[in-house]
Write a protein that holds these residues in place. Structure first.
Motif, PDB file in Angstrom:
ATOM      1  N   ALA A  21      59.813  38.809 -31.696  1.00 49.88           N
ATOM      2  CA  ALA A  21      60.559  37.442 -31.494  1.00 49.88           C
ATOM      3  C   ALA A  21      60.071  36.664 -33.062  1.00 49.88           C
ATOM      4  N   GLU A  22      59.011  36.683 -33.436  1.00 50.83           N
ATOM      5  CA  GLU A  22      58.781  36.125 -34.722  1.00 50.83           C
ATOM      6  C   GLU A  22      59.438  36.579 -36.071  1.00 50.83           C
ATOM      7  N   ASN A  23      59.667  37.747 -35.950  1.00 54.25           N
ATOM      8  CA  ASN A  23      60.426  38.700 -36.811  1.00 54.25           C
ATOM      9  C   ASN A  23      61.843  38.493 -36.845  1.00 54.25           C
ATOM     10  N   PRO A  24      62.574  37.800 -37.477  1.00 55.24           N
ATOM     11  CA  PRO A  24      64.013  37.645 -37.396  1.00 55.24           C
ATOM     12  C   PRO A  24      64.834  39.026 -37.598  1.00 55.24           C
ATOM     13  N   ALA A  25      64.177  40.051 -38.420  1.00 53.81           N
ATOM     14  CA  ALA A  25      64.645  41.257 -38.527  1.00 53.81           C
ATOM     15  C   ALA A  25      64.793  42.196 -37.425  1.00 53.81           C
ATOM     16  N   ARG A  26      63.922  41.827 -36.374  1.00 54.90           N
ATOM     17  CA  ARG A  26      63.849  42.482 -35.136  1.00 54.90           C
ATOM     18  C   ARG A  26      64.580  42.067 -34.068  1.00 54.90           C
ATOM     19  N   GLY A  27      65.574  40.787 -34.435  1.00 52.07           N
ATOM     20  CA  GLY A  27      66.180  40.262 -33.305  1.00 52.07           C
ATOM     21  C   GLY A  27      67.001  41.563 -32.637  1.00 52.07           C
ATOM     22  N   GLU A  28      67.574  42.411 -33.393  1.00 53.60           N
ATOM     23  CA  GLU A  28      68.772  43.220 -32.774  1.00 53.60           C
ATOM     24  C   GLU A  28      67.864  44.217 -31.984  1.00 53.60           C
ATOM     25  N   GLU A  29      66.793  44.647 -32.378  1.00 54.72           N
ATOM     26  CA  GLU A  29      66.028  45.608 -31.497  1.00 54.72           C
ATOM     27  C   GLU A  29      65.585  44.934 -30.036  1.00 54.72           C
TER      28      GLU A  29
END
Length: 186
Positions: free
Chosen positions: A158-166
């Motif tokens: 959740a702290e990594n916006p690039a992982r939002g899709e995951e």
């Protein structure tokens, strides 16, 4: 004076949540909690009686807040599972506290009976299933919490916006799994 006492209790519970979620009951230190709460050990014992009393109160508070923030939705149990997933994303300490309590103080993990009874009744009214309402409730929680307990986990995603899709894909998998479970039971 009562306002100050209540604020102190809240600071102690907030600090205890962080401490016990990170270190468990055995590893949690009352001195660190007092320091983080800008209080003292004497006040912790005055309010909670003992370290175990503080731990139990911390677990009960976390479960109560979760019950208030994510009440069952009998008309949309799959959506509710997604909400539980989201809650664990925002507040991973709730699941951590619960896991520590199950390992170290199982008597602290039982939800207050009125909260558990209300959840069970809400689930029971959702539909007639061959599974009991308690089974449905437990399975929904297990599915909604599964990614938090996986080896890769979701903490930190959740702290990594690039992982939002995951995270979104995993949330959708939770909702779909509960939908299919419920469809299979009708």
């Amino acid at each position: 004076m009562a306002r100050d006492a209540e604020a102190t209790r809240e600071r102690i519970l907030a600090a205890a949540t962080v401490e016990f979620a990170a270190h468990g009951f055995a590893g949690g230190r009352v001195e660190r909690i007092a320091s983080q709460a800008q209080s003292n050990v004497r006040m912790i014992y005055a309010y909670y009686g003992s370290k175990s009393g503080l731990f139990d109160a911390t677990v009960a508070d976390a479960l109560r807040r979760m019950a208030e923030n994510v009440p069952p939705r009998p008309d949309d149990l799959a959506g509710w599972a997604g909400d539980v997933f989201d809650h664990h994303q925002r507040f991973p300490e709730v699941l951590r506290l619960s896991m520590w309590a199950q390992l170290e103080r199982p008597e602290a993990t039982a939800e207050p009976s009125d909260i558990y009874r209300n959840k069970t009744l809400a689930v029971a009214t959702a539909a007639a299933h061959p599974l009991s309402a308690v089974d449905v409730l437990v399975f929904i929680y297990a599915i909604a919490q599964a990614w938090q307990l996986s080896p890769e986990g979701l903490t930190g995603l959740a702290e990594n916006p690039a992982r939002g899709e995951e995270i979104s894909a995993r949330r959708q998998a939770v909702v779909t799994a509960v939908e299919r479970m419920l469809q299979a039971q009708t």
